[in-house]
Design a protein around this motif. Structure first.
Motif, PDB file in Angstrom:
ATOM      1  N   GLY A 251       0.842  -1.061  -0.198  1.00  0.00           N
ATOM      2  CA  GLY A 251       0.120  -0.212   0.029  1.00  0.00           C
ATOM      3  C   GLY A 251       0.612   0.995  -0.197  1.00  0.00           C
ATOM      4  O   GLY A 251       0.423   2.232  -0.150  1.00  0.00           O
ATOM      5  N   ILE A 252       1.751   1.118   0.322  1.00  0.00           N
ATOM      6  CA  ILE A 252       3.113   2.224   0.073  1.00  0.00           C
ATOM      7  C   ILE A 252       2.452   2.548  -1.296  1.00  0.00           C
ATOM      8  O   ILE A 252       2.925   2.310  -2.475  1.00  0.00           O
ATOM      9  N   GLY A 253       2.817   4.381  -1.649  1.00  0.00           N
ATOM     10  CA  GLY A 253       2.602   4.371  -3.013  1.00  0.00           C
ATOM     11  C   GLY A 253       3.716   4.518  -3.251  1.00  0.00           C
ATOM     12  O   GLY A 253       3.988   4.237  -4.715  1.00  0.00           O
ATOM     13  N   TYR A 254       5.197   5.119  -2.882  1.00  0.00           N
ATOM     14  CA  TYR A 254       6.591   4.748  -3.772  1.00  0.00           C
ATOM     15  C   TYR A 254       7.504   5.386  -2.860  1.00  0.00           C
ATOM     16  O   TYR A 254       7.322   5.554  -1.189  1.00  0.00           O
ATOM     17  N   GLU A 255       8.584   4.751  -2.536  1.00  0.00           N
ATOM     18  CA  GLU A 255       9.604   4.362  -1.555  1.00  0.00           C
ATOM     19  C   GLU A 255      10.520   5.880  -1.694  1.00  0.00           C
ATOM     20  O   GLU A 255      10.066   6.087  -0.002  1.00  0.00           O
ATOM     21  N   VAL A 256      11.047   6.958  -1.986  1.00  0.00           N
ATOM     22  CA  VAL A 256      11.573   7.380  -1.955  1.00  0.00           C
ATOM     23  C   VAL A 256      10.766   9.484  -2.418  1.00  0.00           C
ATOM     24  O   VAL A 256      10.605   8.644  -3.892  1.00  0.00           O
ATOM     25  N   GLY A 257      10.734   9.929  -1.617  1.00  0.00           N
ATOM     26  CA  GLY A 257      10.490  10.906  -2.053  1.00  0.00           C
ATOM     27  C   GLY A 257      11.430  11.898  -2.178  1.00  0.00           C
ATOM     28  O   GLY A 257      11.795  12.149  -0.566  1.00  0.00           O
ATOM     29  N   ILE A 258      12.203  12.967  -3.005  1.00  0.00           N
ATOM     30  CA  ILE A 258      12.997  13.840  -2.498  1.00  0.00           C
ATOM     31  C   ILE A 258      12.744  15.784  -2.780  1.00  0.00           C
ATOM     32  O   ILE A 258      11.965  15.517  -3.897  1.00  0.00           O
ATOM     33  N   ASP A 259      13.949  16.030  -2.504  1.00  0.00           N
ATOM     34  CA  ASP A 259      13.541  17.351  -2.736  1.00  0.00           C
ATOM     35  C   ASP A 259      14.442  17.990  -3.659  1.00  0.00           C
ATOM     36  O   ASP A 259      15.602  17.096  -3.801  1.00  0.00           O
ATOM     37  N   ALA A 260      15.092  19.033  -4.435  1.00  0.00           N
ATOM     38  CA  ALA A 260      15.751  19.162  -5.549  1.00  0.00           C
ATOM     39  C   ALA A 260      17.082  19.741  -4.301  1.00  0.00           C
ATOM     40  O   ALA A 260      18.009  19.118  -5.737  1.00  0.00           O
ATOM     41  N   SER A 261      16.640  19.725  -3.623  1.00  0.00           N
ATOM     42  CA  SER A 261      17.750  20.311  -2.667  1.00  0.00           C
ATOM     43  C   SER A 261      18.846  19.141  -1.785  1.00  0.00           C
ATOM     44  O   SER A 261      20.609  19.084  -1.960  1.00  0.00           O
ATOM     45  N   SER A 262      18.807  17.971  -2.640  1.00  0.00           N
ATOM     46  CA  SER A 262      18.397  17.152  -1.848  1.00  0.00           C
ATOM     47  C   SER A 262      19.134  15.552  -3.229  1.00  0.00           C
ATOM     48  O   SER A 262      19.872  14.797  -2.555  1.00  0.00           O
ATOM     49  N   MET A 263      19.657  16.500  -3.804  1.00  0.00           N
ATOM     50  CA  MET A 263      19.662  15.824  -5.804  1.00  0.00           C
ATOM     51  C   MET A 263      21.136  14.872  -5.109  1.00  0.00           C
ATOM     52  O   MET A 263      21.469  13.758  -5.866  1.00  0.00           O
TER      53      MET A 263
END
Length: 275
Positions: A251-263
């Motif tokens: 049921g988890i939508g996606y594993e990793v969410g990340i913003d541009a400052s962390s790429m």
């Protein structure tokens, strides 16, 4: 999985032999480097406060051997705290501040008050291994299984979080915030946190793990056992993260969410969205 994943925490069976028997923690100033300290009196009604450590090569070990206490506070370097049980303590159930601290094979059940956190940690070269935290409650705040931040408190560096069980946790299994986060004091850096082979069941948060201004996190081999929106959030300059080998609830939508400052330096599965 690590030793704390499959079942109950083992305390007495694997505990080292006591080398110093004391009646209460008030006598702990007599401990010497390398001692394994056991308290023979009834300390179940008190919070265990540890202020005496050893050396990096010879820490002082405080061995609970299954004993009950009303929470644990560690304010010392070069200590090992293992094998204690704490039921409905004042939150955080265990708080450690210092360098070269190991907390292992302890249980925290139903922490109360404050933000309701199970374990809070601050310092350098910390090991949080094979502990069980359960039934944190959001009624008084954001009740995480584990948390660190850097607001008038030492930033955390070189931290191993391995083989722990976070069960029925209202908020996140880990909330890690560095000194340049929105609420940080801007002093030092939070970095090199390894989160490996843990079991995570978070009930209400959008993500299971959240990193803000944390550099060089390694997140591998964990079981995310509840259907959160996503499993891991990386934000506010959480660069250099390595993610892999985790098991996700369907049921988890996606594993990793990340913003541009962390790429920068990120290695892992394709991010699925925002943190």
């Amino acid at each position: 999985m690590g030793g704390g994943i499959g079942g109950a925490v083992v305390a007495a069976a694997s505990a080292p032999d006591c080398t110093r028997h004391l009646a209460t923690p008030h006598e702990a100033n007599s401990a010497r480097p390398g001692d394994v300290v056991c308290f023979d009196g009834d300390i179940s009604g008190d919070r265990l406060v540890i202020t005496k450590g050893g050396t990096p090569r010879e820490p002082v070990t405080y061995s609970g051997r299954g004993a009950a206490v009303h929470g644990i506070t560690i304010e010392a370097d070069n200590v090992v705290v293992e094998g204690y049980r704490t039921d409905r303590p004042e939150a955080p159930g265990i708080e450690l501040t210092g360098d070269h601290i190991t907390v292992r094979n302890n249980t925290v059940t139903g922490p109360r008050g404050g933000d309701g956190d199970g374990i809070r940690f601050f310092g350098n070269d910390l090991k949080i291994v094979s502990n069980t935290v359960s039934r944190t409650d959001n009624r008084n705040g954001h009740a995480d299984c584990m948390q660190t931040f850097a607001s008038d408190s030492p930033p955390s560096r070189h931290v191993l979080i391995e083989g722990n069980r976070c069960r029925r946790v209202d908020n996140m299994c880990l909330m890690a915030e560095g000194p340049n986060d929105e609420d940080g004091d801007g002093k030092g850096s939070t970095s090199d946190i390894t989160v490996r082979n843990n079991y995570c069941e978070t009930l209400t948060a959008s993500q299971a793990l959240m990193f803000e201004d944390v550099r060089n996190a390694t997140i591998e081999g964990n079981t995310f056992a509840a259907p959160t929106h996503h499993a891991i959030g990386l934000a506010h300059g959480s660069t250099g993260a390595h993610v892999g080998g985790n098991e996700l609830d369907p049921g988890i939508g996606y594993e990793v969410g990340i913003d541009a400052s962390s790429m920068a330096g990120y290695e892992g599965p394709e991010p699925g969205g925002e943190p």
